[in-house]
Design a protein around this motif. Structure first.
Motif, PDB file in Angstrom:
ATOM      1  N   ARG A  74       0.811  -1.212   0.000  1.00  0.00           N
ATOM      2  CA  ARG A  74       0.000   0.000   0.000  1.00  0.00           C
ATOM      3  C   ARG A  74       0.850   1.270   0.000  1.00  0.00           C
ATOM      4  O   ARG A  74       0.465   2.284  -0.598  1.00  0.00           O
ATOM      5  CB  ARG A  74      -0.939  -0.020   1.210  1.00  0.00           C
ATOM      6  CG  ARG A  74      -1.999  -1.126   1.102  1.00  0.00           C
ATOM      7  CD  ARG A  74      -2.494  -1.548   2.479  1.00  0.00           C
ATOM      8  NE  ARG A  74      -3.609  -2.480   2.410  1.00  0.00           N
ATOM      9  CZ  ARG A  74      -3.472  -3.796   2.218  1.00  0.00           C
ATOM     10  NH1 ARG A  74      -2.244  -4.336   2.087  1.00  0.00           N
ATOM     11  NH2 ARG A  74      -4.535  -4.574   2.170  1.00  0.00           N
ATOM     12  N   LYS A  75       1.961   1.217   0.673  1.00  0.00           N
ATOM     13  CA  LYS A  75       2.834   2.396   0.732  1.00  0.00           C
ATOM     14  C   LYS A  75       3.341   2.769  -0.650  1.00  0.00           C
ATOM     15  O   LYS A  75       3.396   3.947  -1.015  1.00  0.00           O
ATOM     16  CB  LYS A  75       4.005   2.125   1.686  1.00  0.00           C
ATOM     17  CG  LYS A  75       4.901   3.338   1.908  1.00  0.00           C
ATOM     18  CD  LYS A  75       5.986   3.034   2.930  1.00  0.00           C
ATOM     19  CE  LYS A  75       6.872   4.260   3.154  1.00  0.00           C
ATOM     20  NZ  LYS A  75       7.951   3.985   4.141  1.00  0.00           N
ATOM     21  N   ARG A  76       3.698   1.767  -1.453  1.00  0.00           N
ATOM     22  CA  ARG A  76       4.173   2.039  -2.810  1.00  0.00           C
ATOM     23  C   ARG A  76       3.051   2.627  -3.675  1.00  0.00           C
ATOM     24  O   ARG A  76       3.298   3.505  -4.502  1.00  0.00           O
ATOM     25  CB  ARG A  76       4.723   0.764  -3.451  1.00  0.00           C
ATOM     26  CG  ARG A  76       6.045   0.298  -2.859  1.00  0.00           C
ATOM     27  CD  ARG A  76       6.542  -0.952  -3.552  1.00  0.00           C
ATOM     28  NE  ARG A  76       6.879  -0.691  -4.940  1.00  0.00           N
ATOM     29  CZ  ARG A  76       8.056  -0.222  -5.352  1.00  0.00           C
ATOM     30  NH1 ARG A  76       9.009   0.038  -4.471  1.00  0.00           N
ATOM     31  NH2 ARG A  76       8.293  -0.022  -6.640  1.00  0.00           N
ATOM     32  N   ILE A  77       1.827   2.144  -3.485  1.00  0.00           N
ATOM     33  CA  ILE A  77       0.707   2.688  -4.254  1.00  0.00           C
ATOM     34  C   ILE A  77       0.513   4.163  -3.945  1.00  0.00           C
ATOM     35  O   ILE A  77       0.330   4.992  -4.841  1.00  0.00           O
ATOM     36  CB  ILE A  77      -0.581   1.894  -3.947  1.00  0.00           C
ATOM     37  CG1 ILE A  77      -0.487   0.484  -4.538  1.00  0.00           C
ATOM     38  CG2 ILE A  77      -1.811   2.624  -4.497  1.00  0.00           C
ATOM     39  CD1 ILE A  77      -1.659  -0.404  -4.204  1.00  0.00           C
ATOM     40  N   VAL A  78       0.587   4.503  -2.668  1.00  0.00           N
ATOM     41  CA  VAL A  78       0.384   5.890  -2.253  1.00  0.00           C
ATOM     42  C   VAL A  78       1.543   6.781  -2.706  1.00  0.00           C
ATOM     43  O   VAL A  78       1.330   7.879  -3.237  1.00  0.00           O
ATOM     44  CB  VAL A  78       0.205   5.968  -0.726  1.00  0.00           C
ATOM     45  CG1 VAL A  78       0.361   7.401  -0.236  1.00  0.00           C
ATOM     46  CG2 VAL A  78      -1.156   5.427  -0.327  1.00  0.00           C
ATOM     47  N   GLU A  79       2.766   6.315  -2.506  1.00  0.00           N
ATOM     48  CA  GLU A  79       3.930   7.160  -2.748  1.00  0.00           C
ATOM     49  C   GLU A  79       4.375   7.198  -4.209  1.00  0.00           C
ATOM     50  O   GLU A  79       4.944   8.207  -4.652  1.00  0.00           O
ATOM     51  CB  GLU A  79       5.099   6.694  -1.870  1.00  0.00           C
ATOM     52  CG  GLU A  79       4.842   6.873  -0.374  1.00  0.00           C
ATOM     53  CD  GLU A  79       6.024   6.461   0.477  1.00  0.00           C
ATOM     54  OE1 GLU A  79       6.986   5.878  -0.081  1.00  0.00           O
ATOM     55  OE2 GLU A  79       5.985   6.718   1.687  1.00  0.00           O
TER      56      GLU A  79
ATOM     57  N   LEU B  12       0.543   9.756  -5.429  1.00  0.00           N
ATOM     58  CA  LEU B  12       1.322  10.993  -5.315  1.00  0.00           C
ATOM     59  C   LEU B  12       0.502  12.178  -4.834  1.00  0.00           C
ATOM     60  O   LEU B  12       0.736  13.322  -5.237  1.00  0.00           O
ATOM     61  CB  LEU B  12       1.953  11.354  -6.678  1.00  0.00           C
ATOM     62  CG  LEU B  12       2.856  10.300  -7.323  1.00  0.00           C
ATOM     63  CD1 LEU B  12       3.217  10.708  -8.736  1.00  0.00           C
ATOM     64  CD2 LEU B  12       4.109  10.083  -6.489  1.00  0.00           C
ATOM     65  N   GLY B  13      -0.461  11.903  -3.933  1.00  0.00           N
ATOM     66  CA  GLY B  13      -1.330  12.997  -3.521  1.00  0.00           C
ATOM     67  C   GLY B  13      -1.517  13.123  -2.028  1.00  0.00           C
ATOM     68  O   GLY B  13      -2.527  13.686  -1.595  1.00  0.00           O
ATOM     69  N   GLY B  14      -0.600  12.602  -1.241  1.00  0.00           N
ATOM     70  CA  GLY B  14      -0.708  12.745   0.201  1.00  0.00           C
ATOM     71  C   GLY B  14      -1.725  11.830   0.845  1.00  0.00           C
ATOM     72  O   GLY B  14      -2.104  12.035   1.999  1.00  0.00           O
ATOM     73  N   GLN B  15      -2.185  10.796   0.116  1.00  0.00           N
ATOM     74  CA  GLN B  15      -3.088   9.821   0.722  1.00  0.00           C
ATOM     75  C   GLN B  15      -2.337   9.004   1.781  1.00  0.00           C
ATOM     76  O   GLN B  15      -1.116   8.921   1.767  1.00  0.00           O
ATOM     77  CB  GLN B  15      -3.663   8.883  -0.346  1.00  0.00           C
ATOM     78  CG  GLN B  15      -4.568   9.554  -1.353  1.00  0.00           C
ATOM     79  CD  GLN B  15      -3.827  10.193  -2.509  1.00  0.00           C
ATOM     80  OE1 GLN B  15      -2.614  10.235  -2.543  1.00  0.00           O
ATOM     81  NE2 GLN B  15      -4.576  10.690  -3.485  1.00  0.00           N
ATOM     82  N   GLU B  16      -3.089   8.387   2.676  1.00  0.00           N
ATOM     83  CA  GLU B  16      -2.484   7.626   3.773  1.00  0.00           C
ATOM     84  C   GLU B  16      -2.759   6.132   3.579  1.00  0.00           C
ATOM     85  O   GLU B  16      -3.917   5.716   3.559  1.00  0.00           O
ATOM     86  CB  GLU B  16      -3.060   8.066   5.120  1.00  0.00           C
ATOM     87  CG  GLU B  16      -2.464   7.309   6.300  1.00  0.00           C
ATOM     88  CD  GLU B  16      -3.151   7.647   7.616  1.00  0.00           C
ATOM     89  OE1 GLU B  16      -2.875   6.953   8.612  1.00  0.00           O
ATOM     90  OE2 GLU B  16      -3.972   8.588   7.635  1.00  0.00           O
ATOM     91  N   PRO B  17      -1.707   5.321   3.420  1.00  0.00           N
ATOM     92  CA  PRO B  17      -1.936   3.881   3.289  1.00  0.00           C
ATOM     93  C   PRO B  17      -2.552   3.318   4.564  1.00  0.00           C
ATOM     94  O   PRO B  17      -2.235   3.783   5.674  1.00  0.00           O
ATOM     95  CB  PRO B  17      -0.533   3.309   3.041  1.00  0.00           C
ATOM     96  CG  PRO B  17       0.402   4.336   3.604  1.00  0.00           C
ATOM     97  CD  PRO B  17      -0.279   5.658   3.425  1.00  0.00           C
ATOM     98  N   THR B  18      -3.430   2.342   4.423  1.00  0.00           N
ATOM     99  CA  THR B  18      -4.085   1.784   5.605  1.00  0.00           C
ATOM    100  C   THR B  18      -4.477   0.337   5.378  1.00  0.00           C
ATOM    101  O   THR B  18      -4.731  -0.080   4.249  1.00  0.00           O
ATOM    102  CB  THR B  18      -5.336   2.591   5.972  1.00  0.00           C
ATOM    103  OG1 THR B  18      -5.894   2.074   7.192  1.00  0.00           O
ATOM    104  CG2 THR B  18      -6.397   2.501   4.886  1.00  0.00           C
ATOM    105  N   THR B  19      -4.516  -0.397   6.463  1.00  0.00           N
ATOM    106  CA  THR B  19      -5.097  -1.737   6.463  1.00  0.00           C
ATOM    107  C   THR B  19      -6.343  -1.749   7.336  1.00  0.00           C
ATOM    108  O   THR B  19      -6.886  -2.809   7.633  1.00  0.00           O
ATOM    109  CB  THR B  19      -4.086  -2.777   6.977  1.00  0.00           C
ATOM    110  OG1 THR B  19      -3.542  -2.335   8.228  1.00  0.00           O
ATOM    111  CG2 THR B  19      -2.947  -2.966   5.985  1.00  0.00           C
TER     112      THR B  19
END
Length: 229
Positions: A44-49, A53-60
């Motif tokens: 999830r971190k790779r998807i977000v970063e 690229l919009g400051g979203q927060e990865p979460t489970t």
């Protein structure tokens, strides 16, 4: 703008969870081990970063922090673990993904294609399985999820009121937005008792859904603008 004009770019976290929903009535997604394997192999971190690229927060987690009960249970769903994902998939009879049937991953907007492609790549690389991608009109997508005419779908959860119950009630037996078509009497009992932490834990343990990230809202506004809300 983030680098060149940081004062112009504004970001606000949204109470909105983007997640994958698995059709728990359609093999091989009827097997919780398969669903857990698919969830655990997503970075999830790779998807977000690297993708969003919009400051979203990865979460489970499904329920955003702002809606969780103060002093509630410190339950944390497992993060990405490709090795455990491969073990679970092998236990389910799909070692190396060689005999895994073709499934489809769908979304409702062409803007989501990079997210779907990133997940498709992760599943191919980590589990050896291939999935087809489909992007449909939003109404068609929701109708397919509601009727159960899908395999895996990208979806969003935005509460109508600031209450965890509003999100969690959607996965109760018979609820219109129970897109996984998943049932668990213990989950329903926890909801009825107002034990939302326990209910969320059962939902996440079942891997009927795979939360991905909490969304964010962005806009550009000159520092010269004053008093705007």
């Amino acid at each position: 703008y983030a680098h060149d004009q940081p004062a112009v770019l504004h970001r606000v976290a949204l109470v909105e969870t983007r997640f994958l929903t698995f059709n728990t009535r359609r093999p091989p997604l009827t097997d919780a081990r398969v669903r857990r394997a698919l969830s655990l192999s997503i970075d999830r971190k790779r998807i977000v970063e690297l993708v969003l690229l919009g400051g979203q927060e990865p979460t489970t987690r499904l329920v955003p922090l702002s809606l969780r009960e103060p002093g509630g249970a410190a339950y944390v769903a497992p993060e990405s673990d490709p090795a455990e994902a491969r073990r679970l998939l092998a236990d389910a009879g799909f070692a190396g993904g060689k005999t895994f049937p073709k499934v489809e991953l769908s979304g409702w907007s062409s803007s989501q294609t990079p997210i779907l492609e990133a997940i498709q790549l992760m599943w191919r690389r980590e589990l050896g399985i291939g999935v087809a991608l489909s992007v449909r009109d939003a109404k068609v997508h929701v109708a397919a999820l509601t009727s159960g005419d899908y395999d895996i779908g990208l979806m969003t959860a935005i509460p109508d009121v600031a209450d965890a119950a509003d999100l969690l009630n959607r996965f109760a037996a018979g609820a219109p937005e129970n897109y996984p078509h998943w049932t668990d009497p213990a989950y329903d009992r926890a909801l009825a008792a107002g034990n939302f932490d326990a209910a969320e834990q059962r939902l996440l343990n079942s891997a009927a859904i795979a939360p991905l990230y909490f969304n964010a809202h962005h806009w550009l506004m000159s520092p010269r603008v004053q008093g705007w809300q």
